[in-house]
Motif scaffolding. Structure first.
Motif, PDB file in Angstrom:
ATOM      1  N   THR A 132      38.438  44.337  31.814  1.00 31.70           N
ATOM      2  CA  THR A 132      38.218  43.070  32.363  1.00 31.70           C
ATOM      3  C   THR A 132      36.230  42.669  32.100  1.00 31.70           C
ATOM      4  O   THR A 132      35.799  42.088  32.301  1.00 31.70           O
ATOM      5  CB  THR A 132      38.518  42.530  33.567  1.00 31.70           C
ATOM      6  N   ASP A 143      35.669  43.871  39.477  1.00 31.17           N
ATOM      7  CA  ASP A 143      35.838  41.769  39.747  1.00 31.17           C
ATOM      8  C   ASP A 143      36.377  42.016  40.974  1.00 31.17           C
ATOM      9  O   ASP A 143      35.503  40.409  41.167  1.00 31.17           O
ATOM     10  CB  ASP A 143      37.298  41.785  38.674  1.00 31.17           C
ATOM     11  N   PRO A 151      40.056  41.681  28.271  1.00 29.93           N
ATOM     12  CA  PRO A 151      41.626  41.929  27.597  1.00 29.93           C
ATOM     13  C   PRO A 151      42.438  41.472  26.414  1.00 29.93           C
ATOM     14  O   PRO A 151      42.578  41.603  25.686  1.00 29.93           O
ATOM     15  CB  PRO A 151      42.086  40.821  29.164  1.00 29.93           C
ATOM     16  N   SER A 160      39.899  49.784  32.818  1.00 27.84           N
ATOM     17  CA  SER A 160      40.738  48.685  33.133  1.00 27.84           C
ATOM     18  C   SER A 160      40.925  48.537  34.717  1.00 27.84           C
ATOM     19  O   SER A 160      40.865  48.201  35.739  1.00 27.84           O
ATOM     20  CB  SER A 160      42.426  48.544  32.936  1.00 27.84           C
ATOM     21  N   ASP A 163      37.239  48.032  36.547  1.00 24.10           N
ATOM     22  CA  ASP A 163      37.058  46.667  35.937  1.00 24.10           C
ATOM     23  C   ASP A 163      37.472  46.312  36.856  1.00 24.10           C
ATOM     24  O   ASP A 163      36.079  45.077  37.521  1.00 24.10           O
ATOM     25  CB  ASP A 163      36.469  46.088  33.770  1.00 24.10           C
ATOM     26  N   ARG A 164      38.485  45.669  37.090  1.00 28.62           N
ATOM     27  CA  ARG A 164      39.594  45.348  37.871  1.00 28.62           C
ATOM     28  C   ARG A 164      38.764  45.195  39.469  1.00 28.62           C
ATOM     29  O   ARG A 164      38.802  44.534  40.484  1.00 28.62           O
ATOM     30  CB  ARG A 164      40.504  45.443  37.623  1.00 28.62           C
ATOM     31  N   TYR A 201      34.943  36.308  31.206  1.00 24.41           N
ATOM     32  CA  TYR A 201      34.482  37.879  30.916  1.00 24.41           C
ATOM     33  C   TYR A 201      36.304  37.863  31.275  1.00 24.41           C
ATOM     34  O   TYR A 201      36.669  38.802  30.425  1.00 24.41           O
ATOM     35  CB  TYR A 201      33.857  38.768  31.989  1.00 24.41           C
ATOM     36  N   ARG A 202      36.517  37.706  32.034  1.00 25.63           N
ATOM     37  CA  ARG A 202      37.869  38.202  32.638  1.00 25.63           C
ATOM     38  C   ARG A 202      39.316  37.078  31.594  1.00 25.63           C
ATOM     39  O   ARG A 202      40.362  38.001  31.142  1.00 25.63           O
ATOM     40  CB  ARG A 202      38.699  37.965  34.153  1.00 25.63           C
TER      41      ARG A 202
END
Length: 238
Positions: free
Chosen positions: A160, A188, A58, A181, A184-185, A53-54
């Motif tokens: 991500t 993560d 992106p 972003s 999402d980060r 995914y990461r």
């Protein structure tokens, strides 16, 4: 006949800063991860998926924000070429959204994972064999290096995770970039901590991840996030 970028070295692609070299590098990483995914189960599978995914989201976001608008300007059939890849990107978003809604032992995960790997490989082939060679033929190496810089900047700051409601084109995807972003980060980091081991804090961390996911879900459903999209990229209703 145009050569696939998979068959060209970095010098032929415009040097290490060229967007074509950067794209190819990510594609090689993706292939390695897909091979790793095939034999992974349980928490190991979750860790590989998170790495996919990461890498994938992106990468695709930067294509949609930087590369495909250029292709639509410089190629007479640029709209049709990029639309097909946008549909593949949308399917990846929808598949991952369905996967994340399933339990780890759900019998339906296997077919979804197989389809996800298949679509990702199709997307790589379409880009390396068709889209990117056409872009290479239309632009000089200086322009390819400039696009490489812009693509890298966007890729490093892009969402991500899967967001199937967000438009695959500007201005919707551009508006969505910053808030999604950040969410999402942060998610993560939380999910990585959960996947390192069960631990006593795992339930609390999963709750945090769920809250971040829910907030991202609300953000992506804002009407502004769908502006600019081609309706045909959406195979299911949000």
């Amino acid at each position: 006949m145009m050569r696939s970028i998979a068959e060209q070295n970095a010098h032929e692609l415009g040097g290490r800063l060229s967007v074509l070299t950067r794209q190819k590098r990510d594609h090689v990483k993706l292939q390695d991860l897909l091979e790793e995914l095939e034999g992974a189960t349980g928490a190991a599978q979750g860790r590989v998926l998170l790495r996919i995914y990461r890498l994938v989201f992106p990468h695709a976001f930067a294509e949609e924000a930087v590369l495909w608008p250029v292709m639509r300007k410089v190629l007479p059939d640029g709209h049709e070429l990029t639309l097909e890849v946008e549909r593949e990107h949308q399917e990846v978003n929808e598949l991952v959204t369905r996967l994340e809604a399933m339990d780890g032992d759900d019998a339906g995960r296997g077919p979804l994972l197989a389809r996800l790997a298949e679509v990702l490989r199709e997307d790589v082939r379409d880009e390396e064999d068709v889209l990117l060679p056409r872009l290479q033929a239309a632009l000089d190496q200086a322009r390819l290096r400039g696009l490489g810089l812009a693509w890298e900047v966007v890729r490093r700051t892009a969402p991500t995770r899967a967001h199937p409601v967000v438009a695959r084109r500007p201005p919707g995807n551009a508006v969505a970039a910053l808030p999604l972003s950040v969410l999402d980060r942060a998610r993560d980091l939380v999910d990585t901590a959960v996947l390192r081991g069960p631990g006593r804090t795992a339930p609390g961390l999963r709750a945090v991840s769920a809250r971040l996911s829910g907030l991202a879900h609300r953000v992506e459903h804002l009407s502004v996030m769908r502006r600019g999209e081609d309706p045909s990229t959406r195979s299911t209703e949000p």
